[in-house]
Scaffold this motif. Structure first.
Motif, PDB file in Angstrom:
ATOM      1  N   ASN A   1     -48.625   1.488  63.426  1.00 57.54           N
ATOM      2  CA  ASN A   1     -49.828   2.033  64.034  1.00 57.54           C
ATOM      3  C   ASN A   1     -49.928   1.490  65.460  1.00 57.54           C
ATOM      4  O   ASN A   1     -49.956   0.271  65.666  1.00 57.54           O
ATOM      5  CB  ASN A   1     -51.056   1.631  63.211  1.00 57.54           C
TER       6      ASN A   1
ATOM      7  N   ASP B   1     -41.588  15.087  63.527  1.00 55.17           N
ATOM      8  CA  ASP B   1     -43.033  15.131  63.758  1.00 55.17           C
ATOM      9  C   ASP B   1     -43.716  15.657  62.502  1.00 55.17           C
ATOM     10  O   ASP B   1     -43.388  16.750  62.030  1.00 55.17           O
ATOM     11  CB  ASP B   1     -43.336  16.036  64.950  1.00 55.17           C
TER      12      ASP B   1
ATOM     13  N   THR C   1     -50.604  16.367  62.655  1.00 53.41           N
ATOM     14  CA  THR C   1     -51.843  15.596  62.555  1.00 53.41           C
ATOM     15  C   THR C   1     -52.350  15.673  61.120  1.00 53.41           C
ATOM     16  O   THR C   1     -52.397  16.755  60.533  1.00 53.41           O
ATOM     17  CB  THR C   1     -52.903  16.169  63.520  1.00 53.41           C
TER      18      THR C   1
ATOM     19  N   GLU D   1     -52.039   6.573  65.741  1.00 52.58           N
ATOM     20  CA  GLU D   1     -50.723   7.203  65.824  1.00 52.58           C
ATOM     21  C   GLU D   1     -49.686   6.201  65.333  1.00 52.58           C
ATOM     22  O   GLU D   1     -49.586   5.091  65.842  1.00 52.58           O
ATOM     23  CB  GLU D   1     -50.405   7.615  67.258  1.00 52.58           C
ATOM     24  N   TYR D   2     -48.881   6.622  64.357  1.00 46.58           N
ATOM     25  CA  TYR D   2     -47.833   5.780  63.777  1.00 46.58           C
ATOM     26  C   TYR D   2     -46.488   6.249  64.323  1.00 46.58           C
ATOM     27  O   TYR D   2     -46.178   7.439  64.271  1.00 46.58           O
ATOM     28  CB  TYR D   2     -47.830   5.897  62.251  1.00 46.58           C
ATOM     29  N   THR D   3     -45.710   5.302  64.839  1.00 46.55           N
ATOM     30  CA  THR D   3     -44.389   5.657  65.374  1.00 46.55           C
ATOM     31  C   THR D   3     -43.331   4.693  64.850  1.00 46.55           C
ATOM     32  O   THR D   3     -43.627   3.558  64.484  1.00 46.55           O
ATOM     33  CB  THR D   3     -44.368   5.647  66.918  1.00 46.55           C
TER      34      THR D   3
END
Length: 169
Positions: A111, A48, A51, A157-159
């Motif tokens: 994204n 993680d 932010t 949010e990029y995963t």
């Protein structure tokens, strides 16, 4: 053939039949077999980067990352980093004192609001570890990584997913 020659030939043939090979040699060789336990890999914690808030204006090359030892870096004036950060953590089991190669290629982060927007996570991997036990509790290792942003990076949010492979050396 006379009787004497015939007797002599029969006697010679009998001697040869009763004696072992005259040139036999015996040599010993060692035998070795190494047995190792199968490897198991368990994901314990996800990576993680927290932010990241982008500053206005036009800029590039803001690198944000966390090393595999847990050191977080967000040293660019064009970004503000907040929130909890964490390395990815894995538990590896196998045979005590064996060296294991860890392969973890870079990860494409997508994204979630716009799948056409991606970031490349450069993975920080230990490369290899030596197991400290056979079976449980195993050996923990961490992966870190970094991304590079610019003023045009899309919000969202990029995963992505690590593809970690382990194998005995």
């Amino acid at each position: 053939m006379n009787a004497r020659v015939a007797t002599w030939l029969l006697a010679a043939a009998g001697c040869l039949a009763l004696s072992g090979p005259a040139l036999a040699v015996t040599q010993n060789a060692s035998v070795k077999a190494k047995v190792i336990k199968p490897l198991t890999l368990e994901a314990l914690q996800n990576l993680d980067l927290g932010t990241i808030t982008l500053a206005p204006g036009t800029w590039s090359n803001a690198t944000i990352g966390i090393s595999r030892s847990g050191i977080f870096s967000c040293g660019n004036a064009n970004v503000i980093c907040s929130g909890t950060t964490a390395t990815a953590r894995y538990n590896l089991t196998g045979s005590n004192k064996e060296t294991v190669i860890i392969t973890a290629p870079n990860v494409t982060l997508v994204n979630q609001s716009d799948p056409s927007k991606t970031l490349n996570l450069i993975v920080d991997s230990p490369g290899q570890v030596t197991l400290t036990s056979s079976g449980k509790p195993g050996t923990d290792f961490d992966l870190g990584g970094s991304i590079t942003l610019d003023s045009n990076t899309a919000s969202g949010e990029y995963t992505g997913t690590f593809n970690v492979t382990v194998d005995y050396l």
